[in-house]
Scaffold this motif. Structure first.
Motif, mmCIF file in Angstrom:
data_model
loop_
_atom_site.group_PDB
_atom_site.id
_atom_site.type_symbol
_atom_site.label_atom_id
_atom_site.label_comp_id
_atom_site.label_asym_id
_atom_site.label_seq_id
_atom_site.Cartn_x
_atom_site.Cartn_y
_atom_site.Cartn_z
ATOM 1 N N MET A 1 0.859 -1.228 0.054
ATOM 2 C CA MET A 1 0.069 -0.100 0.139
ATOM 3 C C MET A 1 0.970 1.199 0.001
ATOM 4 N N THR A 2 0.586 2.303 -0.968
ATOM 5 C CA THR A 2 1.298 3.633 -0.716
ATOM 6 C C THR A 2 0.407 4.275 0.172
ATOM 7 N N MET A 3 1.357 4.785 1.075
ATOM 8 C CA MET A 3 0.505 5.707 1.881
ATOM 9 C C MET A 3 0.743 7.208 1.820
ATOM 10 N N PRO A 4 -0.356 8.024 1.802
ATOM 11 C CA PRO A 4 -0.314 9.225 1.477
ATOM 12 C C PRO A 4 0.855 10.091 2.225
ATOM 13 N N ASP A 5 1.692 10.790 1.785
ATOM 14 C CA ASP A 5 2.717 11.230 2.134
ATOM 15 C C ASP A 5 2.636 12.303 3.403
ATOM 16 N N LYS A 6 1.416 12.936 3.482
ATOM 17 C CA LYS A 6 1.101 13.803 4.667
ATOM 18 C C LYS A 6 0.004 13.158 5.481
ATOM 19 N N MET A 7 0.267 13.535 6.826
ATOM 20 C CA MET A 7 -0.910 13.181 7.680
ATOM 21 C C MET A 7 -2.277 13.519 7.442
ATOM 22 N N ASN A 8 -2.309 14.861 6.928
ATOM 23 C CA ASN A 8 -3.652 15.503 6.788
ATOM 24 C C ASN A 8 -4.349 15.027 5.306
ATOM 25 N N ALA A 9 -3.264 14.138 4.710
ATOM 26 C CA ALA A 9 -3.861 13.650 3.458
ATOM 27 C C ALA A 9 -4.685 12.416 3.521
ATOM 28 N N VAL A 10 -4.861 11.987 4.754
ATOM 29 C CA VAL A 10 -5.694 11.103 5.075
ATOM 30 C C VAL A 10 -7.364 11.579 5.627
ATOM 31 N N PRO A 11 -8.226 11.446 4.668
ATOM 32 C CA PRO A 11 -9.484 11.932 4.993
ATOM 33 C C PRO A 11 -10.004 11.843 6.118
ATOM 34 N N GLN A 12 -10.735 12.595 6.816
ATOM 35 C CA GLN A 12 -11.603 12.332 8.028
ATOM 36 C C GLN A 12 -12.745 11.776 8.014
ATOM 37 N N HIS A 13 -13.269 12.103 7.072
ATOM 38 C CA HIS A 13 -14.855 11.487 6.717
ATOM 39 C C HIS A 13 -14.661 11.176 5.257
ATOM 40 N N VAL A 14 -15.219 9.870 5.231
ATOM 41 C CA VAL A 14 -15.379 9.109 3.728
ATOM 42 C C VAL A 14 -16.766 8.836 3.784
ATOM 43 N N ALA A 15 -17.451 9.297 2.541
ATOM 44 C CA ALA A 15 -18.771 8.947 2.232
ATOM 45 C C ALA A 15 -18.938 8.085 1.208
ATOM 46 N N ILE A 16 -19.615 6.805 1.168
ATOM 47 C CA ILE A 16 -19.677 5.999 -0.032
ATOM 48 C C ILE A 16 -21.103 5.495 -0.384
ATOM 49 N N ILE A 17 -21.330 5.527 -1.712
ATOM 50 C CA ILE A 17 -22.634 4.936 -2.398
ATOM 51 C C ILE A 17 -22.133 3.435 -2.872
ATOM 52 N N MET A 18 -22.494 2.627 -2.085
ATOM 53 C CA MET A 18 -22.253 1.412 -2.436
ATOM 54 C C MET A 18 -23.324 0.529 -3.496
ATOM 55 N N ASP A 19 -22.837 0.899 -4.583
ATOM 56 C CA ASP A 19 -23.692 0.585 -5.651
ATOM 57 C C ASP A 19 -22.956 -0.559 -6.666
ATOM 58 N N ALA A 225 -8.418 4.753 -3.683
ATOM 59 C CA ALA A 225 -9.316 5.668 -3.810
ATOM 60 C C ALA A 225 -8.364 7.059 -2.692
ATOM 61 N N LEU A 226 -8.142 6.365 -1.686
ATOM 62 C CA LEU A 226 -7.224 7.154 -0.524
ATOM 63 C C LEU A 226 -6.160 7.808 -1.342
ATOM 64 N N GLN A 227 -5.468 7.077 -2.030
ATOM 65 C CA GLN A 227 -4.357 7.656 -2.953
ATOM 66 C C GLN A 227 -4.757 8.844 -3.870
ATOM 67 N N SER A 228 -5.894 8.587 -4.620
ATOM 68 C CA SER A 228 -6.254 9.389 -5.382
ATOM 69 C C SER A 228 -6.684 10.745 -4.612
ATOM 70 N N TYR A 229 -7.089 10.626 -3.306
ATOM 71 C CA TYR A 229 -7.458 11.804 -2.820
ATOM 72 C C TYR A 229 -6.181 12.611 -2.162
ATOM 73 N N ALA A 230 -5.205 11.922 -1.818
ATOM 74 C CA ALA A 230 -4.023 12.356 -1.238
ATOM 75 C C ALA A 230 -3.374 13.233 -2.397
ATOM 76 N N SER A 231 -3.538 12.867 -3.611
ATOM 77 C CA SER A 231 -2.886 13.569 -4.731
ATOM 78 C C SER A 231 -3.529 14.757 -5.203
ATOM 79 N N ARG A 232 -4.686 15.322 -4.528
ATOM 80 C CA ARG A 232 -5.326 16.438 -4.857
ATOM 81 C C ARG A 232 -4.981 17.697 -4.041
ATOM 82 N N GLN A 233 -5.153 18.827 -4.847
ATOM 83 C CA GLN A 233 -5.263 20.069 -4.027
ATOM 84 C C GLN A 233 -6.475 20.391 -3.669
ATOM 85 N N ARG A 234 -6.803 20.446 -2.493
ATOM 86 C CA ARG A 234 -8.283 21.308 -2.268
ATOM 87 C C ARG A 234 -8.161 22.779 -2.253
ATOM 88 N N ARG A 235 -8.961 23.617 -2.923
ATOM 89 C CA ARG A 235 -8.763 25.023 -3.129
ATOM 90 C C ARG A 235 -9.683 25.828 -2.422
#
Ligand code: IPE
Ligand code: IPE
Ligand code: MG
Length: 249
Positions: A1-19, A225-235
């Motif tokens: 597993m590739t861990m996101p490189d920053k602690m704040n790159a782990v989302p606090q809240h994940v919401a899923i549509i289980m389809d 999914a977490l890795q994709s999240y960690a690579s994004r810049q939230r503006r």
């Protein structure tokens, strides 16, 4: 597993549509309810994985306000599956420090399901581990409507003037107002739509769609999914340069 490189790159809240439960079963020439049953196993895996990754809130869309439109036998199996799953899993979740709560209009559910929901919430209310939120008979329109009703009551009582209503006041009446907003939204099953899930709360959530059908969703899929999240810049409306400066400050 590739861990996101920053602690704040782990989302606090994940919401899923289980389809994709139905299609998962269909491709195996199995009845749809087998797909829903396998979907419960995926829920177990993902709850465990979120606990291990220090995610604070996991919100799962289990039944939408529109899912009543399905054939009545499928709605019946789903209700049975919810009741049986709650009965079976709540003790373990409680032992693991998980707090369970439900959002949505529960008044439409059979009495025994309402009872299980109340018991699960009461048993786990003081737990401080993962917050597991189950959206059941939930719709974003319903949520915004119930928030408007609550505020309209305050206006009618003379506590608030209509012109003084703010976005924060609406947000305060919306489901999950005491929890951080979803950072990451995941929809499995290949469709790219929100299907009346958390409309208000998803205003600035990062969206992630995967073709994987829900019963096949596993730790590796979550980590992608977490890795994709960690690579994004939230503006949040700012420029990329401003965000970099704020991070350095
Ligand atoms: C999601 O899977 C589960 C619920 C809506 C309860 P579906 O049952 O929608 O599966 P597909 O979309 O038909 O494959
Ligand atoms: C959304 O899935 C609801 C849940 C996963 C509970 P649906 O399968 O009901 O969504 P649509 O109808 O394809 O938009
Ligand atoms: Mg579906």
């Amino acid at each position: 597993m590739t861990m996101p490189d920053k602690m704040n790159a782990v989302p606090q809240h994940v919401a899923i549509i289980m389809d994709g439960n139905g299609r998962w079963a269909h491709t195996r020439m199995l009845p749809r309810y087998v797909g829903h049953r396998e979907g419960v196993k995926a829920v177990r895996r993902v709850v465990e994985a979120c606990r291990n990754r220090g995610i604070r809130v996991l919100t799962l869309f289990a039944f939408s306000s529109e899912n009543w439109r399905r054939p009545s036998d499928e709605v019946g199996w789903l209700m049975d599956l919810f009741i049986r799953t709650l009965k079976k899993e709540v003790e373990t979740l409680h032992r693991n420090g998980v707090r369970i709560r439900f959002i949505g209009d529960r008044s439409a559910f059979p009495a025994d399901l309402r009872e299980q929901i109340t018991q699960a919430e009461a048993m786990t209310v003081h737990n401080r581990g993962l917050n597991l939120v189950v959206a059941a008979n939930y719709g974003g329109h319903w949520d915004i409507t119930q928030a408007c009703r609550a505020l309209a009551q305050r206006v009618a009582a003379g506590d608030v003037a209509p012109g003084d209503i703010t976005a924060e006041m609406i947000g305060g009446q919306i489901s999950l107002s005491d929890l951080p907003e979803p950072d990451l939204f995941i929809r499995t099953g290949g469709e790219q739509r929100i299907s009346n899930f958390l409309l208000w709360q998803l205003a600035y959530t990062e969206l992630y769609f995967t073709e994987i059908l829900w019963p096949a969703f596993d730790e590796k899929a979550l980590d992608d999914a977490l890795q994709s999240y960690a690579s994004r810049q939230r503006r949040f409306g700012r420029t990329g340069e401003q965000v970099e400066q704020l991070k350095g400050a």
